[in-house]
Design a protein around this motif. Sequence first.
Motif, short mmCIF file in Angstrom:
data_model
loop_
_atom_site.label_atom_id
_atom_site.label_comp_id
_atom_site.label_asym_id
_atom_site.label_seq_id
_atom_site.Cartn_x
_atom_site.Cartn_y
_atom_site.Cartn_z
N ALA A 41 0.86 -1.19 0.00
CA ALA A 41 0.00 0.00 0.00
C ALA A 41 0.88 1.23 0.00
CB ALA A 41 -0.92 0.02 1.22
N HIS A 42 0.57 2.18 -0.88
CA HIS A 42 1.32 3.43 -0.93
C HIS A 42 0.74 4.42 0.09
CE1 HIS A 42 2.96 2.16 -4.99
NE2 HIS A 42 4.01 2.45 -4.27
N ARG A 43 1.01 4.11 1.35
CA ARG A 43 0.72 5.01 2.46
C ARG A 43 2.02 5.27 3.21
NH1 ARG A 43 -2.87 0.96 4.11
NH2 ARG A 43 -1.67 0.91 6.06
N VAL A 123 7.41 15.81 -12.62
CA VAL A 123 7.28 14.46 -12.07
C VAL A 123 5.98 13.84 -12.54
CG1 VAL A 123 6.97 13.11 -9.95
CG2 VAL A 123 8.69 14.95 -10.02
N GLY A 124 6.09 12.65 -13.10
CA GLY A 124 4.92 11.84 -13.41
C GLY A 124 4.97 10.60 -12.54
N ALA A 125 4.14 10.55 -11.51
CA ALA A 125 4.21 9.48 -10.52
C ALA A 125 2.95 8.63 -10.55
CB ALA A 125 4.40 10.07 -9.12
N THR A 126 3.13 7.34 -10.41
CA THR A 126 1.97 6.46 -10.31
C THR A 126 1.25 6.63 -8.97
OG1 THR A 126 3.37 4.70 -9.43
CG2 THR A 126 3.00 4.71 -11.81
N TYR A 127 1.92 7.24 -8.01
CA TYR A 127 1.42 7.30 -6.64
C TYR A 127 0.14 8.15 -6.48
CZ TYR A 127 6.50 6.54 -6.08
OH TYR A 127 7.80 6.11 -6.19
N ALA A 148 5.99 20.79 -11.81
CA ALA A 148 4.69 20.13 -11.92
C ALA A 148 4.79 18.72 -11.39
CB ALA A 148 4.21 20.10 -13.38
N VAL A 149 3.72 18.27 -10.74
CA VAL A 149 3.65 16.91 -10.21
C VAL A 149 2.33 16.31 -10.65
CG1 VAL A 149 3.70 15.44 -8.17
CG2 VAL A 149 5.00 17.59 -8.19
N ARG A 150 2.41 15.21 -11.40
CA ARG A 150 1.20 14.53 -11.85
C ARG A 150 1.14 13.16 -11.18
NH1 ARG A 150 -2.64 14.77 -16.09
NH2 ARG A 150 -2.04 16.99 -16.05
N GLY A 151 0.16 12.94 -10.32
CA GLY A 151 -0.04 11.65 -9.68
C GLY A 151 -1.12 10.86 -10.40
N ALA A 152 -0.96 9.52 -10.41
CA ALA A 152 -1.94 8.67 -11.09
C ALA A 152 -2.89 7.98 -10.12
CB ALA A 152 -1.22 7.62 -11.94
N GLY A 153 -2.65 8.14 -8.82
CA GLY A 153 -3.57 7.60 -7.83
C GLY A 153 -3.48 6.12 -7.58
N ILE A 154 -2.43 5.47 -8.05
CA ILE A 154 -2.27 4.03 -7.82
C ILE A 154 -1.82 3.78 -6.39
CG2 ILE A 154 -0.81 2.06 -8.41
CD1 ILE A 154 -1.09 2.75 -11.27
N THR A 155 -2.44 2.83 -5.73
CA THR A 155 -2.17 2.63 -4.31
C THR A 155 -1.34 1.40 -4.01
OG1 THR A 155 -4.27 1.46 -4.05
CG2 THR A 155 -4.27 3.84 -3.63
N LEU A 185 10.08 9.77 -13.67
CA LEU A 185 9.05 8.76 -13.47
C LEU A 185 9.49 7.84 -12.33
CD1 LEU A 185 8.39 7.84 -17.22
CD2 LEU A 185 7.13 9.49 -15.82
N PRO A 186 9.12 8.15 -11.09
CA PRO A 186 9.52 7.30 -9.97
C PRO A 186 8.69 6.02 -9.90
CG PRO A 186 8.13 9.08 -9.19
CD PRO A 186 8.37 9.35 -10.65
N ASN A 187 9.05 5.16 -8.96
CA ASN A 187 8.42 3.88 -8.64
C ASN A 187 9.13 2.73 -9.35
OD1 ASN A 187 6.84 1.83 -7.67
ND2 ASN A 187 4.89 2.75 -8.25
N THR A 188 9.90 1.97 -8.56
CA THR A 188 10.61 0.81 -9.12
C THR A 188 9.66 -0.34 -9.44
OG1 THR A 188 11.11 0.02 -6.87
CG2 THR A 188 12.81 1.35 -7.98
N ALA A 189 8.38 -0.22 -9.10
CA ALA A 189 7.39 -1.22 -9.50
C ALA A 189 6.91 -1.01 -10.93
CB ALA A 189 6.19 -1.17 -8.54
N LEU A 190 7.35 0.07 -11.56
CA LEU A 190 6.91 0.42 -12.90
C LEU A 190 7.93 -0.06 -13.94
CD1 LEU A 190 4.70 2.06 -14.44
CD2 LEU A 190 6.15 4.08 -14.12
N HIS A 191 7.48 -0.83 -14.92
CA HIS A 191 8.37 -1.28 -16.00
C HIS A 191 8.69 -0.10 -16.92
CE1 HIS A 191 6.50 -5.17 -14.85
NE2 HIS A 191 7.66 -5.69 -15.23
#
Length: 243
Positions: A41-43, A123-127, A148-155, A185-191
Motif C-alpha cells: 500500500a502506498h501510504r 514528475v509523473g508518478a503512479t502514486y 509540476a507533479v502529476r499523480g496517477a492515484g495508484i495505491t 518517473l519514480p516507482n521501481t514497481a513500474l516497468h
Amino acid sequence: MTALGFLYPGHAAEDDYPRIEQLLGSDIRVELVHTDIGEDAHRVDTLRGAGSPERLAAGLEELRLAGAEAVVWACTSGSFVHGWEGAHEQVRGLALAAGMPASSTSFGFVHALREIEVRRVAVGATYPDDIARLFADFLRAGGAEVTAVRGAGITTAAEAGAWGERELFALARAADSPDVEAVLLPNTALHTVAHIPALEKELGKPVLTANQVTAWQCLRLTDRRVNAPELGALFTREPVVQV
C-alpha cells in the motif's frame, strides 16, 4: 567483473534488472534480493515500514555472499517518505549493516539530475497525490526545481507493475511541459527500462526512471561508468565534476 547489489521490495518490475544487466555489458553483474514489504500500500506508514532497518538487513547476507560491491535500496517511495534527513539516516544505517557503500533510489534521482546538469523538472508518478508531493519535496531538498507533479492515484506496487507501454507513455506526456528540462518517473514497481529511448525521443528531453537511476547510482558507488545508450541520456554523458 563488478557486482551490483539491489534490495528490491516485493515483486512487480524486477524483470527490468536482467534487462539492465544485459544492456550494461558482460563485466557487470546484477544481484537482486527481494525484501518483505508487509502490506502492499502506498501510504506513509506502510512505506516507512517497508524500508525499516530490519527488513533491509534481512537481505544483506545474500548480497555479501554474491560478492556485491555496493548496495542500493531499490525503492523510491520507501526512501523519500522518511524526508531528506531521514533518508540519509536510512542509507547510513544500510551501509553500516552491509559493510559496503549504500544508497537508495531517491538519492539516485537527485544525483542523476546533477549528472545531467538539470534542475527544472516535472514528475509523473503512479502514486496517490500526497505521496507524489512528498517525492517532489525530496527533490527540492536536493536542489531541483519541480514545476509540476502529476499523480496517477495508484495505491499498490502490484497495480503499477501491471502497467504497460500505453499507460507509461500517457503518464509521461501528462507530466511533461515545454518549460521543463527533464521528466522523472519514480516507482521501481513500474516497468520502464525497455521504453526509455522511445520516451526520450517522443518528449525531446531526458527521462529519468526509477530502475534506471537505481542501477546508475549503484554503478556510481562502485566508481564505474558504462556507456549504454539504450538506458537513456543518463548513460551517455561525460561525468560532471562536483566542486
